[in-house]
Motif scaffolding. Structure first.
Motif, mmCIF file in Angstrom:
data_model
loop_
_atom_site.group_PDB
_atom_site.id
_atom_site.type_symbol
_atom_site.label_atom_id
_atom_site.label_comp_id
_atom_site.label_asym_id
_atom_site.label_seq_id
_atom_site.Cartn_x
_atom_site.Cartn_y
_atom_site.Cartn_z
ATOM 1 N N ASN A 107 20.711 26.731 -0.329
ATOM 2 C CA ASN A 107 21.667 27.844 -0.454
ATOM 3 C C ASN A 107 21.002 29.107 -0.997
ATOM 4 O O ASN A 107 21.285 30.213 -0.537
ATOM 5 C CB ASN A 107 22.844 27.451 -1.352
ATOM 6 C CG ASN A 107 23.730 26.423 -0.677
ATOM 7 O OD1 ASN A 107 23.805 26.366 0.545
ATOM 8 N ND2 ASN A 107 24.387 25.577 -1.465
ATOM 9 N N ARG A 108 20.096 28.943 -1.961
ATOM 10 C CA ARG A 108 19.404 30.133 -2.508
ATOM 11 C C ARG A 108 18.511 30.746 -1.428
ATOM 12 O O ARG A 108 18.418 31.957 -1.286
ATOM 13 C CB ARG A 108 18.527 29.764 -3.725
ATOM 14 C CG ARG A 108 19.217 29.185 -4.939
ATOM 15 C CD ARG A 108 20.248 30.032 -5.616
ATOM 16 N NE ARG A 108 21.495 30.235 -4.968
ATOM 17 C CZ ARG A 108 22.546 29.365 -4.898
ATOM 18 N NH1 ARG A 108 22.469 28.188 -5.450
ATOM 19 N NH2 ARG A 108 23.657 29.671 -4.291
ATOM 20 N N MET A 124 22.756 39.325 -7.562
ATOM 21 C CA MET A 124 21.904 38.526 -8.460
ATOM 22 C C MET A 124 21.981 37.040 -8.081
ATOM 23 O O MET A 124 23.062 36.559 -7.759
ATOM 24 C CB MET A 124 22.348 38.714 -9.905
ATOM 25 C CG MET A 124 21.193 38.611 -10.867
ATOM 26 S SD MET A 124 21.633 38.879 -12.577
ATOM 27 C CE MET A 124 22.712 37.559 -12.978
ATOM 28 N N GLN A 125 20.841 36.366 -8.125
ATOM 29 C CA GLN A 125 20.833 34.954 -7.711
ATOM 30 C C GLN A 125 21.424 34.034 -8.791
ATOM 31 O O GLN A 125 21.264 34.288 -9.980
ATOM 32 C CB GLN A 125 19.392 34.548 -7.437
ATOM 33 C CG GLN A 125 18.854 35.257 -6.208
ATOM 34 C CD GLN A 125 18.304 34.282 -5.214
ATOM 35 O OE1 GLN A 125 17.274 33.709 -5.444
ATOM 36 N NE2 GLN A 125 18.983 34.094 -4.109
ATOM 37 N N ASP A 137 21.241 26.884 -14.236
ATOM 38 C CA ASP A 137 22.205 26.636 -15.318
ATOM 39 C C ASP A 137 23.591 27.142 -14.950
ATOM 40 O O ASP A 137 24.593 26.481 -15.227
ATOM 41 C CB ASP A 137 21.725 27.276 -16.631
ATOM 42 C CG ASP A 137 20.633 26.431 -17.270
ATOM 43 O OD1 ASP A 137 20.524 25.237 -16.912
ATOM 44 O OD2 ASP A 137 19.876 26.966 -18.099
ATOM 45 N N ASP A 138 23.652 28.322 -14.301
ATOM 46 C CA ASP A 138 24.966 28.844 -13.858
ATOM 47 C C ASP A 138 25.584 27.905 -12.831
ATOM 48 O O ASP A 138 26.792 27.682 -12.808
ATOM 49 C CB ASP A 138 24.827 30.223 -13.186
ATOM 50 C CG ASP A 138 24.436 31.294 -14.181
ATOM 51 O OD1 ASP A 138 24.607 31.061 -15.393
ATOM 52 O OD2 ASP A 138 23.929 32.349 -13.746
ATOM 53 N N GLU A 163 12.925 25.534 -11.617
ATOM 54 C CA GLU A 163 11.673 26.163 -11.179
ATOM 55 C C GLU A 163 11.756 26.781 -9.778
ATOM 56 O O GLU A 163 10.973 27.648 -9.446
ATOM 57 C CB GLU A 163 10.532 25.127 -11.163
ATOM 58 C CG GLU A 163 10.196 24.528 -12.512
ATOM 59 C CD GLU A 163 9.634 25.543 -13.481
ATOM 60 O OE1 GLU A 163 8.814 26.375 -13.043
ATOM 61 O OE2 GLU A 163 10.043 25.521 -14.664
ATOM 62 N N ILE A 164 12.686 26.321 -8.949
ATOM 63 C CA ILE A 164 12.631 26.698 -7.536
ATOM 64 C C ILE A 164 12.883 28.194 -7.301
ATOM 65 O O ILE A 164 12.263 28.790 -6.409
ATOM 66 C CB ILE A 164 13.563 25.800 -6.663
ATOM 67 C CG1 ILE A 164 13.279 25.993 -5.172
ATOM 68 C CG2 ILE A 164 15.024 26.037 -6.925
ATOM 69 C CD1 ILE A 164 11.923 25.573 -4.716
ATOM 70 N N LEU A 165 13.731 28.817 -8.136
ATOM 71 C CA LEU A 165 13.976 30.260 -7.923
ATOM 72 C C LEU A 165 12.687 31.055 -8.044
ATOM 73 O O LEU A 165 12.406 31.948 -7.244
ATOM 74 C CB LEU A 165 14.991 30.794 -8.943
ATOM 75 C CG LEU A 165 16.469 30.779 -8.574
ATOM 76 C CD1 LEU A 165 17.269 31.637 -9.548
ATOM 77 C CD2 LEU A 165 16.704 31.266 -7.157
ATOM 78 N N GLY A 166 11.883 30.723 -9.056
ATOM 79 C CA GLY A 166 10.589 31.399 -9.243
ATOM 80 C C GLY A 166 9.683 31.170 -8.039
ATOM 81 O O GLY A 166 8.998 32.086 -7.569
ATOM 82 N N GLU A 167 9.688 29.950 -7.526
ATOM 83 C CA GLU A 167 8.847 29.616 -6.368
ATOM 84 C C GLU A 167 9.246 30.420 -5.134
ATOM 85 O O GLU A 167 8.411 30.734 -4.291
ATOM 86 C CB GLU A 167 8.987 28.118 -6.028
ATOM 87 C CG GLU A 167 8.394 27.186 -7.038
ATOM 88 C CD GLU A 167 6.884 27.302 -7.123
ATOM 89 O OE1 GLU A 167 6.245 27.361 -6.070
ATOM 90 O OE2 GLU A 167 6.380 27.359 -8.253
ATOM 91 N N LEU A 168 10.538 30.726 -5.036
ATOM 92 C CA LEU A 168 11.036 31.407 -3.833
ATOM 93 C C LEU A 168 10.785 32.916 -3.874
ATOM 94 O O LEU A 168 10.985 33.598 -2.863
ATOM 95 C CB LEU A 168 12.542 31.149 -3.659
ATOM 96 C CG LEU A 168 12.943 29.732 -3.258
ATOM 97 C CD1 LEU A 168 14.456 29.575 -3.217
ATOM 98 C CD2 LEU A 168 12.346 29.355 -1.900
#
Ligand code: SAM
Length: 347
Positions: free
Chosen positions: A228-229, A1-2, A6-7, A167-172
């Protein structure tokens, strides 16, 4: 899980890591503590706000509390400030006797700092609730933070960096190449930042703001979080991709840095009271190990221009000669520039 943004800002096994960080940084940040102490003595602020306070390695906490100023401490890494305050209260003298800052007779209202304060029966330097926790530094196990200082786990770029991080996780989602990932990140940088998410500090309420080594950090985050993500999803870029993407990477980093500096300036201006000052410092020049040549840190010339649009520079409040200081971490030294800023009448 990414790892969500917040984490990412919630450090696990926190206290030990905060203690290490404080131990590592305390000596190299000594001159910021001296500069800020001087700024407090000269400007005599009623309210101080330390932006990017972290574990308070560069904050002269003792001097600010003793000055009687009301204090705001802001950092986005949860728990960092509480750990920093915890490590700033007890000092042991040469004989090993503990002295509590809040229990000192010069502190007018000790319970506003520690809810557990119970006046000592003798002239002891700690109160009746004191429970020593041995270590470097010694801490008090009974300490419970009161309403002072005011602690804010918030973003000092008025939400710009956090918005990118969130927002960047959604974009990726669904990207299949580093080129695509950079294109999505570049698109996001242009779209965000329409609404400001200010800190909980009231407008025009602070006489002295500090931003010590925070701008230097804008070059790393939230860019590192994105990189890193992406690496977790796609693996590291190939040598060919890395070469091709170098200009795109530099441009994304520079834009993220520049936008954060602009938003940071606006946040500082928003909270500064009329006649107030900001102490600012960041790494200006750097040298790589085994290379005799110094270079200007990327983005710092632009940062200075942005600061100059918002503020007048003042090199007379902190001691002359302390405006450019050497900062050593490992074998690659930096020159850190420190000065005071006074807002211009209009941007
Ligand atoms: C180089 S450190 C300065 C030293 C810090 N005062 C300490 O003693 O730990 C920069 C601090 O700024 C914080 N920071 C960086 N960007 C931030 C942001 N956008 N909002 C809030 N805090 C930020 C970091 O979490 C870090 O604690």
């Amino acid at each position: 899980m990414q790892v969500t943004w917040d984490d990412y800002l919630s450090i696990s096994n926190a206290h030990g890591r905060f203690q290490d960080c404080r131990r590592r940084c305390e000596r190299s940040f000594e001159h910021h503590r001296a500069n800020i102490k001087c700024a407090v003595e000269v400007t005599k602020p009623k309210t101080v706000a330390c932006l990017g306070a972290g574990v308070l390695s560069d904050i002269p906490y003792d001097a600010i509390v003793r000055s009687g100023a009301s204090l705001h401490l802001v950092d986005w890494v949860r728990g960092s400030i509480d750990a920093g305050v915890d490590m700033s209260i007890i000092h042991t003298d040469e004989g090993g006797t503990p002295h509590c800052l809040y229990c000192s007779p010069t502190i007018e209202c000790p319970r506003s700092f520690c809810r557990r304060f119970e006046p000592a029966t003798s002239d002891a330097a700690v109160c009746r609730s004191f429970v020593p926790i041995q270590g470097q530094p010694m801490r008090c196990g009974a300490f419970e933070r009161g309403e002072q200082p005011k602690v804010h786990y918030q973003d000092v770029t008025a939400g710009y960096a956090s918005e990118f991080g969130r927002e960047i996780l959604g974009e990726l989602r669904g990207v299949s190449s580093w080129k695509q990932a950079f294109a999505r990140a570049a698109g996001l940088v242009e779209r965000i930042g329409r609404a400001a998410e200010c800190t909980a500090i009231a407008d025009s309420s602070v006489d002295l703001v500090t931003s010590s080594m925070v701008v230097s950090q804008f070059d790393h985050e939230p860019y590192d979080y994105f990189a890193n993500r992406t690496a977790e999803m796609l693996g590291p870029p190939t040598a060919k991709e890395e070469k091709q993407l170098r200009p795109t990477l530099a441009s994304l980093r520079r834009t993220l840095l520049a936008n954060q500096v602009t938003r940071h300036c606006r946040e500082i201006r928003r909270i500064l009271a009329p006649g107030g000052y900001c102490y600012m410092s960041f790494e200006m020049y750097h040298r790589l190990p085994e290379d005799p040549h110094w270079f200007l840190v990327d983005g710092m010339a632009d940062a200075l221009e942005t600061l100059g649009r918002h503020f007048h520079f003042n090199f007379d409040i902190i001691p002359r000669g302390d405006s450019l200081a050497r900062f050593e971490t490992g074998d690659s030294p930096s020159l850190v520039c420190s000065f005071m800023l006074a807002p211009k009448a209009s941007e």
